[in-house]
Each structure stands twice: as structure tokens, then as C-alpha cells.
Design an enzyme around this catalytic site. Structure first.
Site, PDB file in Angstrom:
ATOM      1  N   HIS A 160       0.813  -1.217   0.000  1.00 32.12           N
ATOM      2  CA  HIS A 160       0.000   0.000   0.000  1.00 32.12           C
ATOM      3  C   HIS A 160       0.847   1.268   0.000  1.00 32.12           C
ATOM      4  O   HIS A 160       0.357   2.332  -0.348  1.00 32.12           O
ATOM      5  CB  HIS A 160      -1.043  -0.018   1.133  1.00 32.12           C
TER       6      HIS A 160
ATOM      7  N   LYS B 229       0.453   5.503  -2.102  1.00 32.12           N
ATOM      8  CA  LYS B 229       0.417   6.829  -1.463  1.00 32.12           C
ATOM      9  C   LYS B 229       0.745   7.899  -2.512  1.00 32.12           C
ATOM     10  O   LYS B 229       1.674   7.734  -3.298  1.00 32.12           O
ATOM     11  CB  LYS B 229       1.410   6.876  -0.297  1.00 32.12           C
TER      12      LYS B 229
ATOM     13  N   GLU C 134       6.833   4.879  13.585  1.00 32.41           N
ATOM     14  CA  GLU C 134       5.460   4.738  14.065  1.00 32.41           C
ATOM     15  C   GLU C 134       5.419   4.979  15.568  1.00 32.41           C
ATOM     16  O   GLU C 134       6.229   4.420  16.316  1.00 32.41           O
ATOM     17  CB  GLU C 134       4.933   3.335  13.761  1.00 32.41           C
TER      18      GLU C 134
ATOM     19  N   ASP D  86       7.896  -7.218   8.413  1.00 32.60           N
ATOM     20  CA  ASP D  86       6.644  -6.458   8.342  1.00 32.60           C
ATOM     21  C   ASP D  86       6.812  -5.177   7.534  1.00 32.60           C
ATOM     22  O   ASP D  86       5.886  -4.760   6.839  1.00 32.60           O
ATOM     23  CB  ASP D  86       6.197  -6.117   9.778  1.00 32.60           C
TER      24      ASP D  86
ATOM     25  N   HIS E 231       7.688  -2.344   2.358  1.00 27.67           N
ATOM     26  CA  HIS E 231       7.480  -0.901   2.202  1.00 27.67           C
ATOM     27  C   HIS E 231       8.793  -0.128   2.024  1.00 27.67           C
ATOM     28  O   HIS E 231       8.919   0.684   1.111  1.00 27.67           O
ATOM     29  CB  HIS E 231       6.742  -0.323   3.411  1.00 27.67           C
TER      30      HIS E 231
ATOM     31  N   LYS F 277       8.350   0.670  15.868  1.00 21.16           N
ATOM     32  CA  LYS F 277       7.074   0.952  16.541  1.00 21.16           C
ATOM     33  C   LYS F 277       7.372   1.650  17.863  1.00 21.16           C
ATOM     34  O   LYS F 277       8.449   1.489  18.437  1.00 21.16           O
ATOM     35  CB  LYS F 277       6.335  -0.357  16.812  1.00 21.16           C
TER      36      LYS F 277
HETATM   37  C1  BG6 Z   1       1.512  -2.462   7.512  1.00 26.01           C
HETATM   38  C2  BG6 Z   1       2.223  -3.092   8.679  1.00 26.01           C
HETATM   39  O1  BG6 Z   1       1.871  -3.082   6.310  1.00 26.01           O
HETATM   40  O2  BG6 Z   1       1.866  -1.078   7.437  1.00 26.01           O
HETATM   41  C3  BG6 Z   1       1.876  -2.372   9.969  1.00 26.01           C
HETATM   42  O3  BG6 Z   1       1.837  -4.455   8.769  1.00 26.01           O
HETATM   43  C4  BG6 Z   1       2.153  -0.896   9.851  1.00 26.01           C
HETATM   44  O4  BG6 Z   1       2.605  -2.909  11.066  1.00 26.01           O
HETATM   45  C5  BG6 Z   1       1.499  -0.326   8.583  1.00 26.01           C
HETATM   46  O5  BG6 Z   1       1.647  -0.247  11.001  1.00 26.01           O
HETATM   47  C6  BG6 Z   1       1.934   1.097   8.348  1.00 26.01           C
HETATM   48  O6  BG6 Z   1       1.180   1.638   7.299  1.00 26.01           O
HETATM   49  P1  BG6 Z   1       0.892   3.197   7.250  1.00 26.01           P
HETATM   50  O7  BG6 Z   1       0.248   3.421   5.931  1.00 26.01           O
HETATM   51  O8  BG6 Z   1      -0.012   3.495   8.420  1.00 26.01           O
HETATM   52  O9  BG6 Z   1       2.219   3.874   7.404  1.00 26.01           O
END
Ligand code: BG6
Length: 490
Positions: free
Chosen positions: A176, A180, A214, A233, A238, A338
């Protein structure tokens, strides 16, 4: 933008967290912006025996907490939910699928998108059941979410199951972060302007930093997270995808093959790490109790559902290199964690100092030009430059100014779509450019496996860091020992 194709959507895991939190709110926003086929049928399939009304109440309760909630309108909601049907069936059985309203899904003239919002362990039986129910056609597309495996071997096993039934061009692997807006704007910035490309190399760029920080913890999914850790993760997908977009060569065309070929080349150029390099260039941490935004929070092993003594990392920082002509010698620093002090993500491209200063100490060291591409919380692109302080002072005093290269106001452009809107729109329109190809995932795993196997073999333990801090102090040292600093969130 209206979609002309006729398409239906089958969401497997249709009352799960992902569907409720992300998919329905995104579909609603698409719907009210006329970005879905007007005759789309959305079938949500899950085992839970809910009535249609109970299901829609559930969808609404999650919708109210989503960013799409501001767009709520009673009539639009009624028209939108009239297109959704809840089907309490077992998607792993062809009999379960056969009980769906076949008139909605079996029309070969209509495209069918099947979104697997489920764990990968049941991809194979679901795909088998779809095939047995006659729902795998040339115009069927299947969408899958991470985690796609826990290493290269398990990814290949999952992928083989998918591609024994679907062609590679039918499989849409979501990351995802690629949906963005600012991430896509990075492509526009790099490839729709002349001024950056001559500077985008090791002659002018000193280092690149990618941070996904995060403040949140594991958000009630401790068991899942404990199996994954920050490396699997976040970094494997990402952060590496962001690195690819920052480092890739200009593709010859903006088409899925050209873009993904260039990203793949970056992944193949990532320097593999041996034991010494892993020791020197990677830092892992796990948060201990602390305070985030002034609120006390427990340590990772005291979170709800936690098991004591876990050595899963909730933080990773690493230094790597892209070993090719353009990037030779330029460090790429990556970090994610995190329960850090701030919730933000950014790519920072730090340029080299000028080769000769005519301003003496008025141009202090440590003021390189920086291009800051911020993905969240605000979506901005800015360029830090040195500028003269206005006035008659003969000493020509200098100061840093920030040039805002961001999107114009939302009012001017209309609402910025969120990542899932973009990606759902693209899969319905059959555009895989922003989805990840199998060879990219495989290559990313190959690189990650090499690091994880050293961590395992050497029994590397995460360092403790206080929740609400910037992570373990060694992560700061990782950059500081090269004479640099992490770009801190202002
Ligand atoms: C997800 C992870 O793919 O992305 C999560 O599994 C994480 O742990 C999240 O919190 C973060 O996505 P975003 O768009 O909120 O930065």
C-alpha cells in the site's frame, strides 16, 4: 474519472479487519467520485453468519472512524450499500462459492476482481475453489496482501500456488505504500522535470535516508507481529519499495513492465551482507515501557496478548548500498520502528556540500541541501536551500530556507485519494503499474534472508529502547560514525 469496464468485486475475508478498516471506506470514496463502474456488484464473503443488515451496520461503524467519513451522505451511502452483498459462506469450498449469486459473478463479459483479505495459508484452497466454481477466467484478477511468506522459500511456495491457477499478469500484489500520493509524486518529480536528473547520482548526492517511524504499537495483533518483526513487516516490502523508487533508473515508459523492470534492477544491485557487514550495518531493537505523546505505554512483551521473553525486533536500522554506476559509494540508511517518538514517514535525499565556499563560516558545515519527501502525516515535498538574509549587512549572512514543492491545496486538486482508493481503482481498471511483481518480491526476500540468517546464526538479540524515544542509541551511532545525522522530524 469514470471506469468504463464492467467489473465485479469479490472480497474474501469480507468482514475482517482489512476489509472494514480500509476497503469499504476506500470503495465508498471511489463510488461518490464516480470512480467505480455504476453497475459494480461487491460480494463480501466470510464465514461469520451475519445478516445483511448486521453486516452493513458493521461496515458503517468502521466507516465512521475512517478518513472517508467526512464525505458521508445519506443518499450516497444508500446507493453504495445497495451494491454490496454479504455472503456468509466458506470461500475455501467450491460448494460455498457455488452458493453465491452466480448471475453476478459468472458473466464472462464482466471482469472479476477477487480480493483475498485473508491469511496466505488459505490462498491455495480459495484459489482451488474459485477454479472449481468456474470463476477463474482470463478476465479474473486476484489481489493479495502481504505478508507473502516469511522468507524466499515460503514466498515461492505461496506464489507457486497462486500462479498454478492464475497467470502472473492476473496477480496483483499490494504494497500500500506504492498507492500513497507522495510516493507517486516522487516519480513525477524525478521524471517530469529536468533539474533533478543531472544531480541524481553519487557525484552530487551524499546519502539517502528512509524513515518510517510509528508512534503506535502492535495495535492488538501481537501474535501476527511477533511472527514477523519489523524486518519482515516493514523493511522487506514498504521500505525497499521506497528505496527502489528513489534509486531506479528512468524507465523508458510509464507502463507496468518498464517501471517494474527498473525497480527489480535496484533490488538486484542491493549489496548482499556477510556476517561482518550485518554486525556493522544493522541494528535491531525492541521497545520497553515508556511514554508516547505523554501517555504511558507498556513494553512490547507486556502488550495485550503478549508472551514474555519474545526476542522479536520492533525496530530496525540499517545501512546499505546500491552497487551500480549511479549510486556507487552512496549509503542508503533505512530505519523503521514501533512506539517511536513520532508518527511519520519520509525519504530524505541529502546532497553533498558545495566544493568551495566563498562565504567562509557563514555557510556552516552541516547545512547541505536536502530534498525531503514526506509521506505522512502531511504529504509534502520540500527542498532545503541556503539563502541570503535580506539587508545591507556587508557580511552577507546566510540562512536556510525551505522551498515547498508540495501539491497545491486540496481545494484546487480535489480530494487526494488514499492508498487503497488508488490501488482499488487501478486493479479494477486493470493497471498493475503500482503492484509488485513476483520477481521483485523474490529478490527482496533474497536480500532480507541473507541478513536474517546472520541474525539467527549469531543469536543477535534486539536492544531495548524506551517507548517514545528515537530507538536504540546504536541506530544513531550507525549514522553518526559516518559523520552524518538522521534527519529528525521537526
Ligand atoms: C503495515 C504493517 O503493512 O503497514 C503495519 O503491517 C504498519 O505494522 C502499517 O503499522 C503502516 O502503514 P501506514 O500506511 O499506516 O504507514
Amino acid at each position: 474519472m469514470v471506469i468504463v469496464v464492467s467489473c465485479d468485486l469479490l472480497i474474501v475475508g469480507g468482514e475482517g479487519d482489512l476489509a472494514l478498516r480500509k476497503l469499504y471506506p476506500a470503495l465508498y470514496s471511489l463510488w461518490i467520485n464516480d470512480c467505480l463502474p455504476a453497475d459494480i456488484n461487491v460480494l463480501a464473503i466470510a464465514r461469520r453468519p451475519l445478516s445483511q443488515d448486521e453486516f452493513l451496520e458493521l461496515v458503517r461503524s468502521w466507516f465512521d472512524h475512517s478518513r472517508s467519513a467526512a464525505q458521508f451522505d445519506v443518499d450516497d451511502w444508500a446507493a453504495f450499500t445497495a451494491r454490496i452483498e454479504y455472503c456468509p459462506q466458506d470461500a475455501t469450498s467450491s460448494e460455498g462459492l457455488a452458493r453465491l449469486r452466480q448471475d453476478q459473478l459468472s458473466d464472462p463479459e464482466r471482469d472479476l476482481v477477487v480480493y483475498l483479505a485473508t491469511p496466505p495459508q488459505i490462498f491455495a484452497p480459495i484459489c482451488g475453489a474459485l477454479e472449481a466454481a468456474g470463476l477463474v477466467r482470463d478476465n479474473t484478477r486476484i489481489v493479495v496482501e502481504k505478508p507473502l511468506g516469511e522468507d524466499r522459500a515460503s514466498f515461492l511456495a505461496i506464489n507457486n500456488q497462486l500462479t498454478s491457477i492464475f497467470g502472473e499478469d492476473q496477480v496483483y500484489r499490494i504494497d500500500h505504500y506504492l498507492g500513497k500520493e507522495t510516493v507517486q509524486n516522487l516519480l513525477a518529480l524525478r521524471f517530469a522535470n529536468t533539474f533533478l536528473e543531472p544531480l541524481w547520482n553519487n557525484k552530487y548526492i551524499d546519502n539517502v535516508q528512509i524513515t518510517v517511524s510509528e508512534a503506535i504499537g502492535v495495535s492488538g495483533r501481537w501474535d501476527f507481529y511477533d511472527e514477523a518483526g519489523a524486518m519482515r513487516d516493514m523493511v522487506q516490502n514498504h521500505l525497499l519499495q521506497l528505496l527502489c523508487l528513489a534509486a531506479m533508473e528512468p524507465p523508458a515508459h510509464l507502463n507496468p513492465t518498464a517501471v517494474r523492470n527498473e525497480k527489480l534492477k535496484v533490488l538486484t544491485c542491493l549489496r548482499p551482507m556477510d556476517e561482518h557487514m550485518v554486525r556493522e550495518n544493522t541494528v535491531i531493537g525492541q521497545y520497553a515501557a515508556g511514554a508516547v505523546n505523554g501517555e504511558p505505554v507498556p513494553g512490547y512483551c507486556a502488550e495485550e496478548g503478549a508472551k514474555a521473553g519474545s526476542d522479536t525486533e520492533t525496530f530496525v536500522a540499517l545501512k546499505t548500498y546500491v552497487d551500480n554506476w549511479r549510486w556507487a559509494g552512496v549509503p542508503f540508511y533505512l530505519r523503521t520502528g514501533k512506539r517511536l517518538s513520532h508518527q511519520y514517514s519520509e525519504i530524505v535525499v541529502e546532497f553533498k556540500q558545495i566544493s568551495h565556499s566563498i562565504f567562509g563560516t557563514r555557510l556552516p558545515a552541516g547545512t547541505p541541501n536536502r530534498l525531503i519527501i514526506r509521506l505522512q502525516p502531511d504529504e509534502t515535498i520540500s527542498l532545503e536551500l541556503m539563502n541570503k538574509v535580506a539587508g545591507l549587512d556587508a557580511n552577507t549572512p546566510l540562512r536556510k530556507v525551505t522551498l515547498d514543492l508540495s501539491f497545491p491545496d486540496d481545494e484546487v486538486l480535489g480530494m487526494k485519494p488514499d492508498a487503497y482508493q488508488r490501488l482499488l481503482f487501478d486493479v479494477i481498471s486493470d493497471n498493475p503499474t503500482l503492484f509488485v511483481r513476483a520477481d521483485e518480491v523474490e529478490e527482496a526476500w533474497t536480500w532480507v534472508d541473507c541478513i536474517q540468517s546472520v541474525w539467527r546464526a549469531t543469536g543477535k538479540q534486539p536492544e531495548s529502547y524506551t517507548a517514545g524515544s528515537w530507538g536504540p542509541s546504536r541506530a544513531i551511532a550507525l549514522v553518526a560514525r559516518d559523520g552524518r545525522n538522521w534527519h529528525e522530524y521537526p
